[in-house]
Scaffold this motif. Structure first.
Motif, PDB file in Angstrom:
ATOM      1  N   THR A   1       0.873  -1.390   0.026  1.00  0.00           N
ATOM      2  CA  THR A   1      -0.153   0.562   0.212  1.00  0.00           C
ATOM      3  C   THR A   1       0.786   1.060   0.293  1.00  0.00           C
ATOM      4  O   THR A   1       0.603   2.106  -0.734  1.00  0.00           O
ATOM      5  CB  THR A   1      -0.664   0.454   1.357  1.00  0.00           C
ATOM      6  OG1 THR A   1      -2.163  -1.252   0.876  1.00  0.00           O
ATOM      7  CG2 THR A   1      -1.783   1.251   1.623  1.00  0.00           C
ATOM      8  N   ILE A   2       1.419   1.423   0.561  1.00  0.00           N
ATOM      9  CA  ILE A   2       2.600   2.859   0.976  1.00  0.00           C
ATOM     10  C   ILE A   2       4.161   2.531  -0.738  1.00  0.00           C
ATOM     11  O   ILE A   2       3.450   3.602  -0.695  1.00  0.00           O
ATOM     12  CB  ILE A   2       3.697   2.506   2.250  1.00  0.00           C
ATOM     13  CG1 ILE A   2       3.159   2.550   3.353  1.00  0.00           C
ATOM     14  CG2 ILE A   2       5.312   3.527   2.358  1.00  0.00           C
ATOM     15  CD1 ILE A   2       4.518   1.811   4.346  1.00  0.00           C
ATOM     16  N   ALA A   3       4.422   1.536  -0.898  1.00  0.00           N
ATOM     17  CA  ALA A   3       4.843   1.381  -2.357  1.00  0.00           C
ATOM     18  C   ALA A   3       3.996   1.854  -3.079  1.00  0.00           C
ATOM     19  O   ALA A   3       4.458   3.406  -4.312  1.00  0.00           O
ATOM     20  CB  ALA A   3       5.444   0.346  -2.185  1.00  0.00           C
ATOM     21  N   ALA A   4       2.684   1.492  -3.266  1.00  0.00           N
ATOM     22  CA  ALA A   4       1.864   2.156  -4.248  1.00  0.00           C
ATOM     23  C   ALA A   4       1.080   3.498  -4.009  1.00  0.00           C
ATOM     24  O   ALA A   4       0.761   4.142  -5.349  1.00  0.00           O
ATOM     25  CB  ALA A   4       0.337   0.940  -4.193  1.00  0.00           C
ATOM     26  N   GLY A   5       1.041   3.567  -2.855  1.00  0.00           N
ATOM     27  CA  GLY A   5       0.641   5.235  -3.344  1.00  0.00           C
ATOM     28  C   GLY A   5       1.896   5.368  -3.283  1.00  0.00           C
ATOM     29  O   GLY A   5       1.514   7.140  -4.290  1.00  0.00           O
TER      30      GLY A   5
ATOM     31  N   ILE B   1       9.990   4.571  -9.112  1.00  0.00           N
ATOM     32  CA  ILE B   1       8.499   4.130  -8.618  1.00  0.00           C
ATOM     33  C   ILE B   1       9.003   2.468  -8.978  1.00  0.00           C
ATOM     34  O   ILE B   1       8.396   1.974  -7.534  1.00  0.00           O
ATOM     35  CB  ILE B   1       8.050   4.024  -9.734  1.00  0.00           C
ATOM     36  CG1 ILE B   1       6.812   5.530  -9.205  1.00  0.00           C
ATOM     37  CG2 ILE B   1       7.043   2.989 -10.008  1.00  0.00           C
ATOM     38  CD1 ILE B   1       6.149   6.075 -10.694  1.00  0.00           C
ATOM     39  N   ARG B   2      10.091   1.934  -9.766  1.00  0.00           N
ATOM     40  CA  ARG B   2      11.323   1.264  -8.952  1.00  0.00           C
ATOM     41  C   ARG B   2      11.262   0.572  -7.625  1.00  0.00           C
ATOM     42  O   ARG B   2      11.025  -0.421  -7.411  1.00  0.00           O
ATOM     43  CB  ARG B   2      11.590   0.011 -10.113  1.00  0.00           C
ATOM     44  CG  ARG B   2      11.391   0.157 -11.901  1.00  0.00           C
ATOM     45  CD  ARG B   2      12.637  -0.426 -12.634  1.00  0.00           C
ATOM     46  NE  ARG B   2      13.932   0.168 -12.667  1.00  0.00           N
ATOM     47  CZ  ARG B   2      13.379   1.195 -13.375  1.00  0.00           C
ATOM     48  NH1 ARG B   2      12.405   1.733 -14.808  1.00  0.00           N
ATOM     49  NH2 ARG B   2      14.987   2.777 -13.656  1.00  0.00           N
ATOM     50  N   SER B   3      11.749   1.276  -7.332  1.00  0.00           N
ATOM     51  CA  SER B   3      12.765   1.420  -5.878  1.00  0.00           C
ATOM     52  C   SER B   3      11.751   1.217  -5.206  1.00  0.00           C
ATOM     53  O   SER B   3      12.010   0.279  -3.790  1.00  0.00           O
ATOM     54  CB  SER B   3      13.362   2.669  -5.537  1.00  0.00           C
ATOM     55  OG  SER B   3      13.707   2.710  -4.285  1.00  0.00           O
ATOM     56  N   LEU B   4      10.108   1.661  -4.913  1.00  0.00           N
ATOM     57  CA  LEU B   4       9.564   1.844  -4.081  1.00  0.00           C
ATOM     58  C   LEU B   4       8.681   0.043  -3.816  1.00  0.00           C
ATOM     59  O   LEU B   4       8.771  -0.530  -2.827  1.00  0.00           O
ATOM     60  CB  LEU B   4       8.245   2.401  -4.605  1.00  0.00           C
ATOM     61  CG  LEU B   4       8.552   4.461  -4.577  1.00  0.00           C
ATOM     62  CD1 LEU B   4       7.754   4.979  -5.157  1.00  0.00           C
ATOM     63  CD2 LEU B   4       8.391   4.011  -2.805  1.00  0.00           C
ATOM     64  N   GLY B   5       8.964  -0.296  -5.416  1.00  0.00           N
ATOM     65  CA  GLY B   5       9.037  -1.853  -5.361  1.00  0.00           C
ATOM     66  C   GLY B   5       9.220  -2.859  -4.718  1.00  0.00           C
ATOM     67  O   GLY B   5       9.522  -3.383  -4.438  1.00  0.00           O
ATOM     68  N   ASN B   6      10.726  -2.544  -4.707  1.00  0.00           N
ATOM     69  CA  ASN B   6      11.807  -3.610  -4.527  1.00  0.00           C
ATOM     70  C   ASN B   6      12.012  -2.933  -2.693  1.00  0.00           C
ATOM     71  O   ASN B   6      12.710  -4.173  -2.267  1.00  0.00           O
ATOM     72  CB  ASN B   6      13.228  -2.542  -5.015  1.00  0.00           C
ATOM     73  CG  ASN B   6      13.308  -3.262  -6.304  1.00  0.00           C
ATOM     74  OD1 ASN B   6      12.442  -4.104  -7.138  1.00  0.00           O
ATOM     75  ND2 ASN B   6      14.135  -1.953  -6.977  1.00  0.00           N
ATOM     76  N   GLN B   7      11.235  -2.224  -2.658  1.00  0.00           N
ATOM     77  CA  GLN B   7      11.104  -1.883  -1.222  1.00  0.00           C
ATOM     78  C   GLN B   7      10.433  -3.424   0.251  1.00  0.00           C
ATOM     79  O   GLN B   7       9.002  -3.411   0.298  1.00  0.00           O
ATOM     80  CB  GLN B   7      11.007  -0.590   0.190  1.00  0.00           C
ATOM     81  CG  GLN B   7      11.158   0.709  -0.461  1.00  0.00           C
ATOM     82  CD  GLN B   7      12.914   0.318  -0.677  1.00  0.00           C
ATOM     83  OE1 GLN B   7      13.503  -0.192   0.482  1.00  0.00           O
ATOM     84  NE2 GLN B   7      13.594   0.255  -2.093  1.00  0.00           N
TER      85      GLN B   7
END
Length: 160
Positions: free
Chosen positions: A9-13, A104-110
């Motif tokens: 949710t955090i990454a998508a937001g 955005i890729r970095s967010l998804g990597n978290q």
């Protein structure tokens, strides 16, 4: 909500807002000529193009270098250099798009535990963790959209 769901949710937001902010910049810039993109409508402040370069530098350093280890070396002063001879608006906007895609890729990597990992970088001594640097970068981006909106109003006013 599980930790994994919260992380997603955090990454998508954040991803939604970074994507939306880049779209807004591109929409506003589409109404500018290359000359207007680089011109300062006031003797103070920055051009639209310099603000875009500043956003690229900010994201490339704080997310790219510090989290994704891209090797980007920031030259903050050059982000605000008046003369950007030979650099076209479309080239800079494509660079912004690539930078936002990296974020955005970095967010998804978290992973779940990455959000609270300690974050250390020059210029952000008050940012304790990764969640906070993503938040700070998102707020910073939004702040500069406000400046760009103001510049767009001035260019529209001058056209009348």
């Amino acid at each position: 909500m599980s930790e994994s769901e919260l992380s997603t949710t955090i990454a998508a937001g954040f991803g939604h807002y970074f994507h939306d902010f880049a779209r807004r910049v591109r929409t506003m810039a589409s109404n500018l000529t290359d000359d207007q993109f680089w011109a300062k409508p006031y003797p103070y402040g920055n051009s639209f193009g310099n603000i875009v370069l500043h956003l690229i530098g900010n994201l490339s350093y704080y997310i790219g270098t510090q989290i994704e280890h891209t090797g980007y070396v920031r030259d903050r002063d050059s982000e605000f250099a008046i003369v950007q001879q030979g650099r076209k608006k479309d080239e800079i906007l494509a660079e912004l798009d690539e930078t936002v895609a990296m974020v955005i890729r970095s967010l998804g990597n978290q992973a779940d535990n990455d959000w609270s990992r300690q974050y250390v970088a020059q210029g952000v001594d008050d940012v304790p963790d990764r969640f906070s640097i993503y938040l700070r970068c998102c707020v910073h981006f939004h702040h500069h959209i406000g400046q760009m909106t103001y510049l767009m109003k001035e260019w529209a006013h001058r056209a009348t």
